[in-house]
Design an enzyme around this catalytic site. Structure first.
Site, short mmCIF file in Angstrom:
data_model
loop_
_atom_site.label_atom_id
_atom_site.label_comp_id
_atom_site.label_asym_id
_atom_site.label_seq_id
_atom_site.Cartn_x
_atom_site.Cartn_y
_atom_site.Cartn_z
N GLU A 1 -5.30 1.48 2.31
CA GLU A 1 -5.16 0.32 3.21
C GLU A 1 -5.44 0.72 4.64
O GLU A 1 -6.07 -0.02 5.40
CB GLU A 1 -3.75 -0.27 3.08
N HIS B 1 3.41 3.18 12.88
CA HIS B 1 2.43 4.28 13.02
C HIS B 1 2.94 5.42 13.91
O HIS B 1 2.15 6.12 14.53
CB HIS B 1 1.05 3.77 13.48
N ASP C 1 5.79 2.40 6.85
CA ASP C 1 4.54 1.65 6.64
C ASP C 1 3.74 2.42 5.59
O ASP C 1 3.10 3.42 5.94
CB ASP C 1 3.77 1.53 7.96
N HIS D 1 0.81 -1.23 0.00
CA HIS D 1 0.00 0.00 0.00
C HIS D 1 0.84 1.27 0.00
O HIS D 1 1.88 1.36 0.64
CB HIS D 1 -1.05 -0.02 1.12
CO CO Z 1 -0.26 0.88 8.76
ZN ZN Z 2 0.84 -1.09 6.33
#
Ligand code: CO
Ligand code: ZN
Length: 326
Positions: free
Chosen positions: A194, A303, A164, A63
């Site tokens: 995502e 995150h 990420d 993603h």
């Molecule tokens: Co994530």
């Molecule tokens: Zn991810």
């Protein structure tokens, strides 16, 4: 790989606004694949045709979107009120440098409250003198992300806010650039949205009808003070997922990926993640069901504004995937 990673980390691309990321990736992959298209949601889909007579269609999904803060209002003193796009943790949100796609910078701050601050206690200081000026600088619905700050930690590690899942985007780009001829048809999906529920992978897997789905994403870590699960260590190899909260990997596919890692001579880790999910969750319930697995890059502080990976795990992931397809 590091130079490519830096390039793919740089564009601002919160969920739903991934086009700048897609533009960078498209340029990198175009000459290595048979077709490239962008669907209605913004998924960038590259197809590399297999040489087998009746090739399997393997969808790989990484993603492009990144978590962010969306503007819901402004105070009369000029501070923006926001809510989350994707999984924003409070501990990661305190006094952080953020940037909007139009180039406006800000600091995310929590007002003093008794107990743990909540999302509703956050505001963004963009240096505006009042509400009117604030809403000239940004509009309701604009999304800020953690400002890009990519730096090396020690010899092998790299920190950046959008790791990420841009590290997996970079891995997928590198795979397309290096894998050469394959028996399988590879459908490389650089997916959107995502972080708000795997919406891009959902429509792409429906449209492309793959026989097999492999998500490429980061996973958690269990190797820092006070954190023991998942049993994943940075630098100890690429992880192959058994389960998370969104999907249970197909056992045969999982073992085939582990075997490819062994054949490639790289370190692998079995991943059982007691939280989270990936694009595999959307792919596995597409149409009549698709066997799925996730190849995961171990990542600390997921995150947050400083998500840390180990480049040796990236190299292991690349070799595993090259071997799986050859
Ligand atoms: Co994530
Ligand atoms: Zn991810």
């Amino acid at each position: 790989m590091f130079e490519l990673l830096k390039k793919v980390l740089a564009p601002i691309g919160p969920s739903g606004l991934e086009a700048p990321v897609a533009a960078v990736i498209r340029e990198e992959i175009e000459k290595y694949v048979d077709t490239v298209e962008v669907d209605a949601l913004g998924n960038l889909i590259a197809t590399k045709l297999g040489k087998a007579e009746n090739p399997r269609k393997v969808m790989l999904s990484a993603h492009m979107d990144h978590i962010g803060y969306i503007v819901i209002g402004a105070e009369k003193e000029g501070f923006l009120r926001v809510t989350n796009v994707g999984g924003i943790g409070m501990n990661a949100s305190l006094t952080r440098h953020v940037v909007f796609p139009n180039g406006v910078h800000g600091v995310v701050v929590a007002e003093p409250v008794s107990g743990q601050p909540q999302l509703k206690n956050l505001f963004i200081d963009i240096g505006a003198k009042d509400k009117e000026e604030a809403l000239k600088m940004v509009s309701l619905g604009d999304v800020a992300v953690y400002a890009n700050d990519c730096f090396r930690l020690g010899e092998h590690r790299v920190a950046a806010p959008a790791m990420d899942d841009r590290c997996a985007c970079a891995l997928l780009v590198k795979l397309l650039q290096t894998v050469g001829e394959t028996q399988d048809t590879i459908i490389a999906v650089f997916s959107v949205q995502e972080e708000v529920g795997c919406r891009g992978a959902k429509v792409a897997s429906f449209a492309k009808e793959p026989d097999v789905g492999i998500a490429l994403d980061v996973t958690g870590w269990g190797d820092t003070p006070g954190v023991h699960y998942p049993e994943i260590k940075l630098g100890e190899g690429i992880a192959v997922k058994v389960m998370d909260r969104g999907s249970i990997s197909n056992p045969e596919l999982r073992e085939a990926l582990m075997a490819a890692g062994e054949k490639a001579g790289v370190k692998t880790q079995r991943e059982v993640l007691p939280y989270g999910g990936t694009d595999a969750s959307a792919m596995q319930t597409s149409r009549g069901g698709i066997p799925v697995c996730t190849v995961s890059i171990p990542c600390r502080y997921v995150h947050s504004a400083c998500e840390v990976i180990d480049m040796r795990d990236m190299d292991a992931g690349l070799k595993l995937l090259q071997t799986y397809f050859n």
